[in-house]
Scaffold this active site. Structure first.
Site, PDB file in Angstrom:
ATOM      1  CG  PHE A 123      15.429 -31.885  36.663  1.00  0.00           C
ATOM      2  CD1 PHE A 123      14.409 -32.073  35.749  1.00  0.00           C
ATOM      3  CD2 PHE A 123      15.980 -32.984  37.284  1.00  0.00           C
ATOM      4  CE1 PHE A 123      13.924 -33.332  35.496  1.00  0.00           C
ATOM      5  CE2 PHE A 123      15.503 -34.243  37.034  1.00  0.00           C
ATOM      6  CZ  PHE A 123      14.465 -34.428  36.132  1.00  0.00           C
ATOM      7  CB  SER A 124      15.711 -26.027  33.639  1.00  0.00           C
ATOM      8  OG  SER A 124      15.839 -26.600  32.356  1.00  0.00           O
ATOM      9  CE  LYS A 125       8.688 -24.809  31.952  1.00  0.00           C
ATOM     10  NZ  LYS A 125       7.890 -23.645  31.512  1.00  0.00           N
TER      11      LYS A 125
END
EC number: 3.4.21.-
Length: 1817
Positions: A880-882
């Site tokens: 995950f990040s964005k």
């Protein structure tokens, strides 16, 4: 200009082209008769006439129906643009009282007489094309109208027959706190005395009864039709665009005006050509186009209401400014106001009531009073203060002119300006060329091209270019009409001028929203606006007097719907903000469009800390940056990005929350975090404002929501959700309080499953937000102590997990793990209706699903599906990040529609679909490309002008000098001209407009060639941002960005230009393993994009390359067009790109980097020639916060970089141990000077490698890499190693037996490699699905364990079936028959798929078709090794070879069609299970494959390409890790695989040596280089490496390394000493240099160094032993014979030292006469050789003198000893008594200075005198 004989211009009395008519009259073009287009055609003699119709007295018709010489009573213009009252003949011969272009009395389109092409019928009163009435008869006797005009009956006038004249009154106006009495007019017709007894309805009824509305009869029935045959109606005879008629000029049967509205063309009720003000109607574009006036109509004279040149009470100019009652010219020039120019006198072309260009009244570019379309402001002209023309006089911003002189030098001016700056002087005869451009010759005022008015002045007029005319004073060139006299001769002039002043005051009252006289467009539709505030309302006047932010400024140029951009301001309209600010406040916000005035919220600006003295102009409701600039959405913030929070309190956000506006969207607010506030937010940006680019909005997703105006829920998308503070602590510490969020299992269920340790581990966890989406985490997730409020953020079309990368756990921990994301409500927006597109058919038409898939792939996610019904976008992520859909992604295939705006040196904007990688934002998201907006929005233009002295140019396309290449976000360089203008305090746009007017377009050239920084970028660089040259950067950086490099670079390349310091590190830091592919990496490396990204700014996650391919080596120079530096030559701060290849970064050996840019973060320059500490520098560099520019960018830095952090000792063993094994199995050949190392033939080294790697694959830091090494070496051992089964046989085994044994060994290798995955799968599925566990065992050929598991689970039949697998082929055939029977009976639909998979595997069917149109694929979800094993074990007979199994497996993954491909590709281990798609590079036949697969291919095909096999990317994600590649190559060489190309081999050797060198193992790097076959290259490489690393200071470590080189590698020791000599020379250590040169056997160089630098010091200091040591070592003949000048240099010093030593010896010990004789010979020899020593310095001369002096003394001593005194004397030997004959010859040859020579001469003289005395005795 053309002499007086040419008369007036085209037929006017003062025309410029002659005095006679075109058709044979006595004037050239018509001073005394009709001109070419004048009134009389063939022959009547007139006073005046002209092409465009100056006055004539005797005009005649074309066909001469009436006489050719009828007298006229007034003048007429050729085109009917002037006044005309004389009698004339029409085209068809009908008599009229005046002639013009179409033979009617008045102008061409507003006739009072029958027209030539009018209606055919009875006589009637009709309206002209532009509206005036005529009451004449037509040649055919019917009621007629003008060219296009409708006809009207001749009934008695009723209704509003008397022209509207508003009654005047007085009122009080408060301005700046001062009350002023002003005159007012009641703009209602019933206020007139003539109509005060009637209501509006009664007047309208009378008009209807008088048939002023409705269709007319047809031709021949009492009425006539217009030009195009429709029935015209009677009307009040107004114009085409501003008439109040109910039938259009073109009369298509509709009760509309020419453009179809029920009112006039542009919104005025009885307007002129472009519309005088109408009070109650709207225009074509639904906005009032001017102010209400008192006139009825105008002709084509742009401001007159009567015929051309006739007086009118109140008229409108071309664009609607009212004028007082006075005669009007072509452009409505008020002749009574001492002005007569074409463009702006009175109510001229642009509606002014004062003089032309730059006068006090108003001008084209410098209006001081009147503004845009009928409203007025008070602003200073651009080029002058109170009297300057366009290029004219008295400009305050100075272009070097003097008062009352024009810039062009076309004469002097005295009272008013023409367009080119000259003024007419009353009563003068003009001044040369200046007069040609407007100086009146005897006239009081000049028009556009010299037309003059009969005002105060002489009897003569001026011609078109200043030539005098003699017959008239009213002729024009067509751009003005003869005007009535001024006040001195006209009694009405004074009243008219007073009315004009009154009109100006009224315009100020009527136009509270500003005006721009340059570009006028219709105003917005009042139906969508609230009721206009009354101008005399006390509340409005109070608002006007309140000092606020904005001056009078224009409305948006078109009816726009600006998107709400994220900003620190609020979303509320400010109606009267800044109406009375002083002029300095206009610096940034003057002439820019403002947003909707629907809501009136007066905000106290003093509460905001945004408004420092410099940048306070940039932030308010309708700051220009909030409007979409050419469709792109950017918000230029005046604070850092992380301070982009609401600044004005909760009440503002509440208003913003519930405020929706179809025109202006609310600005989404973001919460303010206390931790992100900066103390320097109020600092003043004291840099050059025009050069400071503001920090851009980094998060395009948070900046604006597509549905902001339509969905209430989306108003919260970009704000933090309201938290519920009343919650209870969860037993596991889980926090989730945000409204709308939920979990599956629920929070209560999570509390129940929390164990006694307080841990909450849940399987298949889901967190979502109602209406927005959800995240599903597969597998076990530990939720203990997770604050889900801070971690998970699900927004519209976006999901963010772990906002702060610094708090993000490693991949696989917490919520940073594989997940399936579902975002709901993801629909595109229709560009026309702004509604969401939810129709599945339409979504399919625009391929929206494909677009989402492309976005998913670009962000590193795996697209799953799209559900149009709910707008659900489902995709999988590996960490995950964005992730989400930006507006740019949603509209990236849209192209902005073309606009038809006026061009002013424009450049076409490229399409948005060509976005380049360099335009990616630093947060990993691409900068939003231009969005396709509605046409009104796109017409807004892109120029954001923030200067107070510039007129409205929002309709102008951008100047190409302002176009800049797109840098990250919205940063562009600034043009040089803008920089100069801003530095000098000049408005840059004024300078650009001047350039555009004077200069032609320049060709687009590459920046690397012309070295300018403001040209258009290359083709690939689209998505341009155009910024105003005056956009201040972040306030937090203003104190750091003082003028350093002329101001040009500071704002561009400071930290504010790229990232704010407060956010750069936190926003950019991401785990390197996740920075590229979003997959679990097997090492600290991640998959890098192509090599070019090294030379660009570091990009944090997740920039995912669409292709994963191996690095390709370019064999030659890349063409310039294909180079990564193409078009980037202006990027000054990136020295890899600036100036193309000439300034590229220099990579040196040992990973040293020479660059002239900023020093990399954490690295140290190499000082004192010591290796600096290595910084962590991956293939993609870590993000570095850009520091402010504090020094010259051309300072060269030499830095030492490393791929990783410093290695621990055990990690270094991974380098040394395999090299030691390699050295053990190698042979060093010393046949040549440079040793050559070759590998020993055989496979012994393979077994050593395999044994070592098995032991080393324990707990090393790089365990994953070593694990892959282990697989590789064990595979080599299985394929080529010794087989124990065959070693025991005495005889050579047969080939068949060898093949079978290799198969068994390879089978064992497959089983071993699959063991970890099988154990993991069995542990997960053994309990719940034992059938799957059985299949997992089968993939490792662990049949017995599979049978046992089947029995344990009670599946005895399956166990029995598995046990038979090792039997004959018949079992497979029977299983195949069983599967066929099930398929025919459709019984397979009732059998578990996993069980059918086992049956298909045992039957040898890789793919089996089921009856339900499903397929069973036995290779699904298997890695490539197990897929290959299935082919070897189950799909082929037991006797099949490895090659056959490999061939069958290749067919399984290489089939062209996806339907036939059933096995996965052999990806490298670091890509397995990543879910990434491997795309083959275009035109590449070498896709990325695992090294083990390449080894199998090489085993099967001996001529397989070795270059693919040895590619580092086939082993590890690090393309520079050649450890395994080099050792594999050496092993293959030992196996006689030698078909690797010489170039590839050289690259391999040099790359691995460079890697070892960077790790500090330079001695092993030499070991690698000694494997190069070419002796010359080998020797050169070894010597260069020694030169870089040999140290002068000997330590035990250096001594051990040198011993290793000389003893084990047999490197010549003299090479080491030569390298040390080079280093000593670099350090200027002459002693060590000489010593090392001697040891390196460089005798000549050593001797030269000694003589030049060491000998003199030794002689002077009498350090004879030191010098003798060197010289004696060089003295042997075999050495001295090779030394140049040894006899005259080194040997002289050596003999000198030896003579001194001999003398000492003689003095100490008695010596024989032979010794003295030898000494005497040497001393006398020295006397002649000392002078041969070459001196290079004063020190050398001093040493030579000392030697000479001492030799002289030695000679005396020796001679005294050799010739003792007589024995009779008792005296001892005396050197002073040596015979002169023996001493003088030698002394004279010694090189001594004067003082020494004088001493010697004195001594010789004494000896001589003594000898004379003795001889005389």
């Amino acid at each position: 200009m053309f002499n007086k004989s040419f008369g007036t211009p085209f037929g006017g009395g003062t025309g410029g082209f002659g005095t006679t008519s075109t058709f044979g009259q006595n004037t050239g073009f018509g001073t005394t008769s009709g001109g070419a287009f004048g009134t009389s055609a063939f022959g009547s003699s007139n006073n005046t006439g002209g092409l465009f119709g100056n006055s004539q007295t005797k005009p005649g018709g074309l066909f001469g129906t009436s006489s050719f010489s009828q007298p006229a009573t007034s003048t007429s213009t050729g085109f009917g643009f002037g006044t005309s009252t004389g009698t004339a003949n029409t085209l068809f011969g009908t008599a009229s009282t005046g002639t013009s272009l179409f033979s009617s009395q008045n102008n061409a389109f507003a006739q009072n007489k029958p027209t030539g092409f009018g209606n055919f019928g009875t006589s009637t009163s009709s309206g002209g094309l532009f509206g005036t009435t005529n009451t004449t008869s037509n040649p055919f006797g019917s009621t007629s109208g003008s060219l296009f005009g409708p006809s009207s009956f001749t009934a008695a006038p009723t209704g509003t027959t008397i022209k509207f004249n508003p009654p005047t009154g007085t009122d009080t106006m408060v301005k700046a706190g001062v009350s002023t009495n002003i005159s007012t007019k009641h703009q209602c017709i019933t206020a007139m005395k003539e109509y005060e007894s009637k209501s509006l309805e009664e007047l309208r009824l009378e008009d209807y009864q008088a048939n002023r509305k409705g269709p007319q009869n047809q031709v021949g029935a009492g009425t006539t039709t217009g030009l195009f045959g429709s029935s015209p109606a009677t009307s009040s005879a107004t114009g085409l665009f501003s008439s109040s008629t109910t039938n259009s000029g073109f009369a298509y049967g509709q009760n509309k005006t020419a453009f179809g509205t029920s009112t006039t063309g542009f919104g005025t009720n009885p307007g002129g050509l472009f519309g005088q003000q109408n009070q109650q109607t709207t225009s074509l574009f639904s906005k009032p186009f001017g102010q209400a006036t008192t006139t009825q109509n105008t002709g084509f004279s742009f401001g007159n209401t009567s015929t051309i040149g006739q007086p009118s009470t109140n008229t409108m100019g071309l664009f609607g400014v009212t004028q007082a009652s006075q005669p009007g010219g072509l452009f409505g020039t008020a002749t009574n106001t001492s002005t007569g120019t074409a463009f702006g006198t009175g109510t001229g072309l642009f509606g002014q009531t004062n003089t032309g260009f730059g006068a006090v009244g108003s001008t084209l570019f410098g209006n001081n009073k009147l503004t845009t379309f009928g409203s007025s402001t008070t602003s200073a002209p651009s080029f002058g203060t109170t009297s300057g023309g366009l290029f004219g006089n008295k400009p305050t911003l100075t272009l070097g002119t003097n008062t009352n002189t024009s810039n062009f030098g076309f004469g002097t001016n005295t009272s008013g300006n023409s367009i080119f700056g000259s003024k007419p002087a009353p009563g003068t005869l003009g001044t040369g060329l200046g007069a040609g451009f407007g100086t009146a010759l005897g006239a009081g005022q000049a028009s556009l091209f010299g037309n003059n008015q009969p005002k105060i002045g002489g009897p003569l007029g001026t011609g078109a270019f200043g030539a005098p005319g003699f017959n008239t004073t009213t002729a024009t060139l067509g751009f003005g009409a003869p005007q009535a006299p001024v006040a001195l001769t006209d009694p009405n002039a004074s009243a008219a001028q007073q009315a004009v002043l009154q009109q100006h005051i009224n315009s100020l009252t009527y136009s509270p929203f500003g005006d721009s006289p340059l570009f006028r467009n219709p105003m917005s539709d009042p139906k969508k606006k609230e009721e206009r505030l009354k101008p005399t309302n006390p509340a409005a006047q109070k608002a006007l007097t309140t000092p606020t932010h904005y001056k009078l400024t224009p409305r948006p140029a078109t009816r726009v719907r600006p998107k709400a951009l994220q900003t620190t301001g609020t979303a509320k309209s400010h109606l009267f903000d800044g109406l009375d600010d002083d002029e300095p406040s206009l610096a940034n916000g003057a002439f820019m469009p403002k947003k909707s005035i629907k809501k009136l919220v007066l905000k106290n600006l003093n509460n905001s800390n945004l408004f420092s003295p410099v940048n306070r102009d940039s932030e308010n409701l309708a700051s220009p940056s909030e409007y979409p600039e050419n469709g792109e959405r950017f918000s230029f913030l005046s604070k850092p990005v992380d301070e982009n929070h609401q600044q004005d309190g909760d009440e503002d956000s509440l208003v913003s929350h519930f405020y929706t506006n179809p025109i202006a969207k609310p600005i989404p607010q973001t919460p303010e975090s206390a931790g992100n506030k900066h103390s320097n937010s109020n600092s003043v940006d004291d840099t050059i404002v025009a050069l400071n680019m503001r920090a851009a909005l980094r998060n395009g997703l948070e900046g604006s929501s597509e549905e902001t105006s339509f969905h209430d829920e989306s108003l919260q998308d970009d704000r933090e959700e309201i938290e519920n503070n009343s919650y209870h602590m969860h037993p596991a510490g889980i926090i989730l309080t945000k409204v709308g969020y939920y979990t599956i299992p629920s929070m209560d269920d999570l509390a129940k499953i929390t164990n006694e340790k307080g841990e909450c581990i849940v399987s298949d966890f889901t967190i979502g937000r109602k209406g927005y989406g959800s995240i599903y985490f597969e597998g076990d997730v530990n939720l203990t102590n997770l604050n889900l409020d801070d971690i998970v953020h699900i927004r519209r079309k976006e999901v963010v997990v772990y906002l702060d990368d610094n708090q993000k756990p490693p991949v696989g921990e917490g919520l940073n793990r594989k997940a399936e994301v579902t975002l709901d409500g993801v629909w595109p927006t229709d560009k026309t209706s702004r509604c969401l597109i939810k129709s599945p058919d339409r979504l399919a038409d625009i391929n929206y699903e494909g677009r989402l898939e492309a976005v998913s792939r670009k962000q590193g996610a795996q697209f799953k599906e799209y559900r149009p019904e709910t707008g659900s976008w489902v995709f999988k992520v590996s960490h995950f990040s964005k992730y989400g859909l930006q507006d740019s992604d949603e509209e990236e295939e849209e192209h902005p529609s073309k606009t038809s705006t006026k061009k002013l040196k424009t450049a076409p904007l490229p399409p948005a679909s060509q976005t380049t990688p360099l335009q990616m934002a630093l947060n990993g998201k691409p900068a939003p490309p231009p969005q396709s907006q509605s046409p009104e929005v796109e017409q807004l233009g892109r120029v954001v002008e923030l200067d107070s002295d510039m007129v409205d140019i929002t309709q102008e396309p951008v100047l190409d000098t302002m176009l800049e290449e797109s840098m990250p976000e919205d940063q562009e360089p600034v043009s040089a001209s803008t920089h100069i203008a801003s530095s000098l305090g000049i408005n840059p746009h004024v300078l650009q407009i001047m350039k555009a007017s004077l200069l032609t377009d320049e060709e687009d050239v590459d920046m690397a060639l012309d070295q300018r920084f403001s040209r258009l970028p290359s083709k690939a660089d689209t998505s341009q941002e155009i910024c105003s040259p005056r956009l201040p950067i972040s306030a937090s950086h203003s104190s750091k960005t003082r003028s350093l490099v002329g101001g040009l670079l500071q704002s561009k390349f400071t930290s504010g230009a790229f990232l704010s310091p407060s956010v750069s590190v936190q926003e950019c830091r991401t785990p390197r393993a996740a920075s590229l592919m979003n997959i679990p990496s097997t090492s600290s490396w991640s998959v890098p994009p192509p090599l070019t990204s090294v030379f660009t700014m570091p990009s944090p996650a997740p920039e995912v390359p669409l292709k994963t391919v191996g690095t390709r080596r370019q064999l030659g120079l890349v063409p310039r067009e294909k180079s990564v530096t193409y078009g980037k030559g202006k990027l000054l701060m990136d020295m890899a790109l600036f100036m193309g290849r000439s300034f590229r970064v220099g990579w040196g050996p040992n990973w040293t980097l020479a660059n002239s840019g900023e020093q990399l973060n954490g690295s140290h320059e190499l000082e004192n020639h010591q290796i600096a500490d290595s910084m962590e520098f991956g293939f993609l560099p870590n993000p570095v916060a850009v520091k402010p520019l504090t020094e010259s960018p051309f300072k060269v830095h030499l830095e030492k970089l490393s791929l990783r952090q410093r290695k621990p000792d055990e990690d270094m063993k991974l380098y040394q141990t395999p090299l030691e094994l390699k050295l053990k199995h190698s042979t060093v050949h010393v046949d040549e000077l440079c040793p050559l190392i070759v590998p020993n033939l055989g496979v012994a080294v393979i077994h050593d490698y395999a044994d070592w790697v098995k032991e080393a694959s324990g707990d090393l830091p790089e365990a994953q890499i070593v694990k892959h090494w282990s697989l590789t070496w064990t595979l080599c051992e299985a394929l080529w190693g010794h087989l124990k089964e065959l070693d025991s046989q005495l005889n050579e085994p047969r080939e068949y037996i060898q093949i079978l044994e290799r198969r068994r060994a390879f089978s064992r290798w497959l089983s071993c490699t699959a063991t970890p995955q099988i154990e993991e799968e069995v542990s997960l599925t053994q309990k719940n699905s034992p059938v799957e566990a059985v299949f997992s065992y089968l993939t490792g050929k662990r049949i017995s364990e599979a049978c046992s598991l089947a029995q344990q689970s009670g599946d005895h039949r399956l166990a029995l079936l598995l046990s038979q697998f090792v039997g004959s082929q018949s079992v497979r055939e029977l299983l195949t028959m069983q599967l066929v029977d099930w398929h025919q009976l459709q019984a397979d639909s009732f059998i578990q798929d996993e069980r059918l998979r086992i049956f298909a595997l045992l039957a040898g069917k890789p793919v089996w078709q089921l009856s339900e149109k499903k397929q069973i694929n036995v290779c699904s979800q298997l890695d490539w090794k197990r897929s290959l094993a299935i082919h070897l074990w189950y799909l082929l007979p037991p006797t099949a070879s490895i090659s056959r199994a490999l061939s069958m497996y290749e067919e399984a993954f290489q089939n062209t069609s996806d339907s036939d491909r059933y096995a996965c590709s052999p990806l490298p281990s670091y890509l397995e299970g990543s879910g990434c798609v491997i795309a083959e590079e275009q035109n590449s036949q070498t896709p990325l494959r695992d090294v083990c697969f390449h080894l199998l291919k090489l085993y099967s095909d001996r001529h397989y390409d070795l270059n693919q096999l040895l590619e580092p990317r086939s082993i590890t994600a690090d393309p520079l890790d050649y450890r395994l590649s080099w050792h594999l190559w050496e092993v293959l060489r030992a196996l006689n695989y030698t078909h690797l190309s010489a170039q590839c081999e050289g690259v391999l050797q040099a790359s691995y040596a460079g890697q070892l060198e960077s790790e500090g193992l330079w001695e092993w790097a030499i070991f690698v280089l000694l494997h190069i076959d070419n002796s010359g290259i080998r020797e050169k490489a070894v010597r260069e490496l020694l030169t870089r690393h040999c140290q002068l200071l000997e330590t035990p470590e250096s001594w051990a390394k040198e011993t290793f080189l000389t003893q084990k590698l047999r490197v010549p020791a003299k090479w080491i000493h030569e390298a040390k000599a080079v280093r000593a020379h670099m350090e200027s250590d002459k002693h060590l240099e000489a010593l090392c040169l001697f040891k390196a056997e460089h005798w000549n160089r050593c001797h030269k160094l000694i003589i030049r630098h060491l000998a003199s010091d030794a002689i002077i200091n009498e350090n004879y032993d030191y010098l003798k040591g060197f010289l004696e070592d060089l003295a042997p003949p075999e050495r001295s014979s090779l030394i140049q000048d040894w006899e005259t240099s080194g040997l002289v010093y050596l003999d000198y030292i030896r003579v001194i030593e001999m003398l000492r010896h003689i003095q100490q010990v008695d010596c024989s006469g032979n010794d003295l004789e030898q000494l005497h010979i040497k001393v006398t020899s020295l006397c002649s050789r000392i002078e041969q020593i070459q001196c290079y310095s004063a020190k050398d001369r001093l040493a030579q003198s000392d030697m000479a002096k001492r030799v002289a003394n030695l000679l005396r001593v020796v001679l005294s000893l050799h010739h003792p005194p007589d024995r009779t004397s008792d005296s001892t030997p005396d050197p002073q008594r040596v015979p002169l004959r023996l001493l003088a010859p030698h002394i004279g040859r010694l090189p001594m200075p004067e003082d020494y020579a004088m001493d010697e001469l004195r001594s010789l003289t004494q000896s001589y005198l003594r000898e004379l005395a003795v001889g005389s005795l």
